[in-house]
Design a protein around this motif. Structure first.
Motif, PDB file in Angstrom:
ATOM      1  N   UNK A   6      45.440   4.694  12.790  1.00  0.00           N
ATOM      2  CA  UNK A   6      46.255   5.892  12.993  1.00  0.00           C
ATOM      3  C   UNK A   6      45.843   6.785  12.166  1.00  0.00           C
ATOM      4  N   UNK A   7      45.880   8.132  12.657  1.00  0.00           N
ATOM      5  CA  UNK A   7      45.798   9.137  11.792  1.00  0.00           C
ATOM      6  C   UNK A   7      47.038  10.067  11.984  1.00  0.00           C
ATOM      7  N   UNK A   8      47.153  10.827  10.821  1.00  0.00           N
ATOM      8  CA  UNK A   8      48.581  11.653  10.579  1.00  0.00           C
ATOM      9  C   UNK A   8      48.366  13.005  10.370  1.00  0.00           C
ATOM     10  N   UNK A   9      49.187  13.826  11.248  1.00  0.00           N
ATOM     11  CA  UNK A   9      48.683  15.412  10.759  1.00  0.00           C
ATOM     12  C   UNK A   9      49.225  15.963   9.505  1.00  0.00           C
ATOM     13  N   UNK A  47      53.225  16.696   8.918  1.00  0.00           N
ATOM     14  CA  UNK A  47      53.963  17.463   9.840  1.00  0.00           C
ATOM     15  C   UNK A  47      55.226  17.311  10.227  1.00  0.00           C
ATOM     16  N   UNK A  48      56.071  18.264   9.978  1.00  0.00           N
ATOM     17  CA  UNK A  48      57.564  18.007   9.900  1.00  0.00           C
ATOM     18  C   UNK A  48      58.118  17.271  11.007  1.00  0.00           C
ATOM     19  N   UNK A  49      57.525  17.474  12.392  1.00  0.00           N
ATOM     20  CA  UNK A  49      58.211  16.748  13.375  1.00  0.00           C
ATOM     21  C   UNK A  49      57.920  15.133  13.425  1.00  0.00           C
ATOM     22  N   UNK A  50      56.811  14.987  12.735  1.00  0.00           N
ATOM     23  CA  UNK A  50      56.144  13.685  12.517  1.00  0.00           C
ATOM     24  C   UNK A  50      57.464  13.054  11.543  1.00  0.00           C
ATOM     25  N   UNK A  51      57.666  13.810  10.403  1.00  0.00           N
ATOM     26  CA  UNK A  51      58.245  13.326   9.402  1.00  0.00           C
ATOM     27  C   UNK A  51      59.794  12.752   9.936  1.00  0.00           C
ATOM     28  N   UNK A  52      60.459  13.761  10.725  1.00  0.00           N
ATOM     29  CA  UNK A  52      61.652  13.613  11.352  1.00  0.00           C
ATOM     30  C   UNK A  52      61.662  12.461  12.133  1.00  0.00           C
ATOM     31  N   UNK A  53      60.736  12.236  12.996  1.00  0.00           N
ATOM     32  CA  UNK A  53      60.635  11.267  14.053  1.00  0.00           C
ATOM     33  C   UNK A  53      60.522   9.762  13.130  1.00  0.00           C
ATOM     34  N   UNK A  58      62.754   4.764  11.174  1.00  0.00           N
ATOM     35  CA  UNK A  58      63.124   3.864   9.980  1.00  0.00           C
ATOM     36  C   UNK A  58      64.708   3.768   9.800  1.00  0.00           C
ATOM     37  N   UNK A  59      65.409   4.684  10.186  1.00  0.00           N
ATOM     38  CA  UNK A  59      66.742   4.565  10.150  1.00  0.00           C
ATOM     39  C   UNK A  59      67.250   3.770  11.121  1.00  0.00           C
ATOM     40  N   UNK A  60      67.023   3.858  12.264  1.00  0.00           N
ATOM     41  CA  UNK A  60      67.081   2.747  13.624  1.00  0.00           C
ATOM     42  C   UNK A  60      66.783   1.337  13.171  1.00  0.00           C
ATOM     43  N   UNK A  61      65.636   1.314  12.658  1.00  0.00           N
ATOM     44  CA  UNK A  61      65.146  -0.147  12.451  1.00  0.00           C
ATOM     45  C   UNK A  61      65.779  -0.740  11.325  1.00  0.00           C
TER      46      UNK A  61
END
Length: 73
Positions: A6-9, A47-53, A58-61
């Motif tokens: 996986x790559x991260x923006x 990318x802030x959208x990725x951090x939020x998601x 994680x919170x859900x898990x």
């Protein structure tokens, strides 16, 4: 880079750049960019959208949303 890895923006609003790095190289890439371009200041970030998601996943898990609902009810 392996196509399975996986790559991260990473975005840097100050430099107006965006790039993707392998997850394993994320911390080093951020540190290197910020050290070279911004005197070590944390300007470039995931990318802030990725951090939020990711935070939501994680919170859900961890069941944190369930705890919030229980506290409200």
């Amino acid at each position: 880079m392996s196509t399975d890895e996986p790559s991260v923006p990473i975005v840097c609003d100050e430099c107006e750049t965006e790039t993707r790095v392998p997850l394993d190289d994320l911390a080093d890439a951020l540190d290197k960019h910020n050290a070279q371009k911004h005197d070590g200041e944390s300007v470039a970030e995931v990318d802030p959208a990725i951090k939020d998601r990711l935070a939501d996943l994680v919170a859900e898990d961890l069941g944190l949303f369930d705890e919030e609902a229980a506290e409200e009810g």
